[in-house]
Motif scaffolding. Structure first.
Motif, PDB file in Angstrom:
ATOM      1  N   GLN A  62      -7.198   5.929  -8.265  1.00  0.00           N
ATOM      2  CA  GLN A  62      -7.889   7.099  -9.483  1.00  0.00           C
ATOM      3  C   GLN A  62      -6.839   6.771 -10.875  1.00  0.00           C
ATOM      4  O   GLN A  62      -6.434   7.401 -11.235  1.00  0.00           O
ATOM      5  N   ASN A  99      -6.088  13.759  -7.845  1.00  0.00           N
ATOM      6  CA  ASN A  99      -6.571  13.893  -6.786  1.00  0.00           C
ATOM      7  C   ASN A  99      -6.134  14.379  -5.336  1.00  0.00           C
ATOM      8  O   ASN A  99      -5.883  13.001  -4.442  1.00  0.00           O
ATOM      9  N   GLU A 102      -8.428  13.451  -2.255  1.00  0.00           N
ATOM     10  CA  GLU A 102      -8.591  11.983  -2.407  1.00  0.00           C
ATOM     11  C   GLU A 102      -7.190  10.960  -2.132  1.00  0.00           C
ATOM     12  O   GLU A 102      -7.482  10.482  -1.032  1.00  0.00           O
ATOM     13  N   SER A 105      -6.222  11.505   2.156  1.00  0.00           N
ATOM     14  CA  SER A 105      -7.355  11.063   2.721  1.00  0.00           C
ATOM     15  C   SER A 105      -7.280   8.887   2.503  1.00  0.00           C
ATOM     16  O   SER A 105      -7.519   8.723   3.917  1.00  0.00           O
ATOM     17  N   CYS A 106      -7.039   8.517   1.496  1.00  0.00           N
ATOM     18  CA  CYS A 106      -6.829   7.021   1.238  1.00  0.00           C
ATOM     19  C   CYS A 106      -6.062   7.179   2.555  1.00  0.00           C
ATOM     20  O   CYS A 106      -5.407   5.856   2.822  1.00  0.00           O
TER      21      CYS A 106
END
Length: 167
Positions: A62, A99, A102, A105-106
């Motif tokens: 990001q 975020n 995101e 999840s990463c």
């Protein structure tokens, strides 16, 4: 001039380099375009080192790697004391307004575990034994060197006088 740092977010000497030397190097050389600075993970001090490295790379997805890198060092209190648990790593990401869907999840999918392992393998191939270890155009400099020492190496590299044979 191309500088690679192999570091561990739990390493007290990496913290020293980050707080005492890196800001001057960035101001004098990176911000002026004379030096390209790259950070690579060499997590050698325990599981939290690897988790922190993966989280920093997730933040990098990001475009917040360096902000996250700085946040990790800002929140460091010791080796393997819980500074870089999954919950803490998520809190740091929230503080940077990432975020979160995101990021989480990463992190949970270990998206960058392979990248961190690749960095570590490359460090071992490059004969890195300690953190931080810098490579300045291929010349190896071990430990948290004071800025004046680093500056001399950088100036030598800028002038084409840095001998990588000894690196």
């Amino acid at each position: 001039v191309y500088i690679i740092e192999y570091g561990d977010f739990q390493c007290p000497y990496c913290l020293k380099f980050w707080s005492e030397t890196e800001p001057q190097m960035i101001e004098e050389y990176v911000n002026t375009g004379k030096v390209y600075f790259e950070y690579r993970s060499f997590p050698i001090l325990g599981p939290e080192s690897g988790w922190a490295a993966e989280a920093a790379y997730c933040a990098g997805d990001q475009n917040k790697f360096w902000e996250y890198h700085d946040t990790l060092f800002t929140n460091w209190t010791g080796e393997n004391v819980g500074d870089f648990t999954q919950d803490k790593l998520i809190q740091y990401a929230q503080a940077l307004d990432l975020n979160m869907t995101e990021f989480e999840s990463c992190l949970s999918e270990e998206k960058h575990k392979g990248s961190v392992e690749q960095d570590k393998a490359q460090a071992e191939a490059d004969n890195v034994h300690a953190t931080p270890t810098l490579f300045i155009n291929g010349f190896k400099v071990e430990g948290a060197q004071p800025f004046e020492i680093l500056k001399q190496y950088i100036e030598d590299a800028l002038n084409g006088n840095l001998n990588t044979e000894n690196g």
